[in-house]
Design a protein around this motif. Structure first.
Motif, PDB file in Angstrom:
ATOM      1  N   PRO A  28       0.861  -1.474  -0.117  1.00 19.03           N
ATOM      2  CA  PRO A  28       0.165  -0.152   0.151  1.00 19.03           C
ATOM      3  C   PRO A  28       0.756   1.531   0.162  1.00 19.03           C
ATOM      4  O   PRO A  28       0.523   2.383  -0.360  1.00 19.03           O
ATOM      5  N   ARG A  29       2.471   1.165   0.638  1.00 16.12           N
ATOM      6  CA  ARG A  29       2.793   2.156  -0.332  1.00 16.12           C
ATOM      7  C   ARG A  29       3.310   2.847  -1.505  1.00 16.12           C
ATOM      8  O   ARG A  29       3.483   4.340  -1.256  1.00 16.12           O
ATOM      9  N   THR A  30       3.545   1.941  -1.721  1.00 16.66           N
ATOM     10  CA  THR A  30       3.225   2.123  -3.447  1.00 16.66           C
ATOM     11  C   THR A  30       1.768   3.083  -4.090  1.00 16.66           C
ATOM     12  O   THR A  30       2.039   3.468  -5.163  1.00 16.66           O
ATOM     13  N   ALA A  31       0.868   3.307  -3.502  1.00 17.70           N
ATOM     14  CA  ALA A  31      -0.453   3.309  -4.248  1.00 17.70           C
ATOM     15  C   ALA A  31      -1.011   5.138  -4.179  1.00 17.70           C
ATOM     16  O   ALA A  31      -1.032   5.712  -5.007  1.00 17.70           O
ATOM     17  N   GLY A  32       0.273   5.809  -3.173  1.00 11.93           N
ATOM     18  CA  GLY A  32       0.276   7.648  -3.846  1.00 11.93           C
ATOM     19  C   GLY A  32       1.062   7.517  -5.049  1.00 11.93           C
ATOM     20  O   GLY A  32       0.280   8.628  -5.627  1.00 11.93           O
ATOM     21  N   PRO A  33       2.367   7.144  -4.552  1.00 10.91           N
ATOM     22  CA  PRO A  33       2.228   7.314  -6.015  1.00 10.91           C
ATOM     23  C   PRO A  33       2.466   6.866  -7.397  1.00 10.91           C
ATOM     24  O   PRO A  33       2.318   7.320  -8.094  1.00 10.91           O
ATOM     25  N   ARG A  51      -7.410  -8.440  -5.016  1.00  3.25           N
ATOM     26  CA  ARG A  51      -6.433 -10.270  -4.970  1.00  3.25           C
ATOM     27  C   ARG A  51      -5.439  -9.743  -3.766  1.00  3.25           C
ATOM     28  O   ARG A  51      -4.464 -10.901  -3.770  1.00  3.25           O
ATOM     29  N   THR A  52      -5.229  -8.839  -2.906  1.00  9.66           N
ATOM     30  CA  THR A  52      -4.072  -8.790  -1.880  1.00  9.66           C
ATOM     31  C   THR A  52      -4.832  -8.594  -1.068  1.00  9.66           C
ATOM     32  O   THR A  52      -6.150  -7.487  -0.852  1.00  9.66           O
ATOM     33  N   PRO A  53      -3.982  -8.349   0.261  1.00  9.50           N
ATOM     34  CA  PRO A  53      -4.677  -8.290   1.955  1.00  9.50           C
ATOM     35  C   PRO A  53      -5.078  -7.007   2.126  1.00  9.50           C
ATOM     36  O   PRO A  53      -5.787  -6.548   2.719  1.00  9.50           O
ATOM     37  N   ASP A  54      -4.387  -5.936   1.236  1.00  9.97           N
ATOM     38  CA  ASP A  54      -4.127  -4.666   1.886  1.00  9.97           C
ATOM     39  C   ASP A  54      -5.070  -3.735   0.663  1.00  9.97           C
ATOM     40  O   ASP A  54      -4.566  -2.690  -0.032  1.00  9.97           O
ATOM     41  N   ALA A  55      -5.585  -4.418   0.082  1.00 13.13           N
ATOM     42  CA  ALA A  55      -6.663  -4.174  -1.069  1.00 13.13           C
ATOM     43  C   ALA A  55      -7.015  -2.486  -0.665  1.00 13.13           C
ATOM     44  O   ALA A  55      -7.523  -1.445  -1.716  1.00 13.13           O
ATOM     45  N   ALA A  56      -7.952  -2.863   0.248  1.00 13.30           N
ATOM     46  CA  ALA A  56      -9.049  -1.959   0.679  1.00 13.30           C
ATOM     47  C   ALA A  56      -7.913  -0.712   0.779  1.00 13.30           C
ATOM     48  O   ALA A  56      -7.979   0.668   1.234  1.00 13.30           O
TER      49      ALA A  56
END
Length: 214
Positions: A28-33, A51-56
């Protein structure tokens, strides 16, 4: 609280989104960039797959980016659809047709695009009152030839073909009047994200957006 969507027409929410980046984001740390790179490349929408645990968490971060309309993909259950909307999804995409997912999305006022692979599944979608479907997996099923075959007896149906489509095949699909948008993962792969190659994501997105222009 998730943003409320007025109406449930995918074309209204995806207005102008001829190319739909389909994203699987493990970190999720890559979501912003990632959101910044897609928007800088000219993307107007994006689909975050569940498909990933942190999708939300990824969806929430990307939905806060004012330049993108962000939806949830690979939604398999009604409960998952509700989680996605709470996280900020403006639309929901599923790989198949599940009436409970469709019903929950309608109750939430969010457009839903279920997947179909056959004429029978398309007829079920139409009987449920839907007119926009995801053709999936498009290329393994027969590509543009199958799309033409399905579109002919079902006028008014809109398709979002996804699965195995790259830049080289995108224009063939978009040239068909029944195609609302083309979904693809080549613009931002997990490899791009692992390497932190946001410049590459921006470049590939810009190329796709440019080639998708009417």
């Amino acid at each position: 609280m998730a943003q409320q969507v007025i109406g449930a027409d995918p074309a209204g929410v995806l207005d102008g989104c001829r190319v739909l980046p389909v994203l699987t984001v493990p970190d999720p740390r890559t979501a912003g960039p990632l959101a910044d790179a897609l928007a800088a490349g000219g993307a107007r929408c994006a689909e975050v797959t569940f498909r990933t645990p942190d999708a939300a968490r990824v969806l929430t971060t990307m939905a806060a980016h004012g330049g993108l309309v962000v939806g949830a993909g690979t939604v398999l259950t009604a409960a998952q659809a509700e989680r996605a909307v709470r996280a900020g999804a403006r639309f929901v995409v599923s790989p198949g047709l599940d009436e409970e997912v469709v019903g929950r999305c309608r109750a939430l006022g969010v457009p839903v695009v279920p997947g179909v692979a056959t004429a029978t599944e398309l007829m079920r979608a139409l009987a449920a009152g839907l007119d926009t479907v995801k053709l999936f997996p498009a290329e393994p099923l027969g590509g543009i030839a199958l799309l033409r075959a399905l579109a002919a007896p079902f006028p008014g149906t809109r398709f979002v073909p996804t699965g195995g489509i790259g830049l080289d095949r995108m224009a063939d699909y978009l040239s068909h009047p029944a195609v609302l948008a083309v979904g693809g993962s080549w613009m931002a792969t997990p490899g791009h994200l692992e390497r932190g190659d946001f410049a590459g994501i921006r470049r590939l997105t810009a190329e796709a957006v440019e080639r998708s222009a009417p």
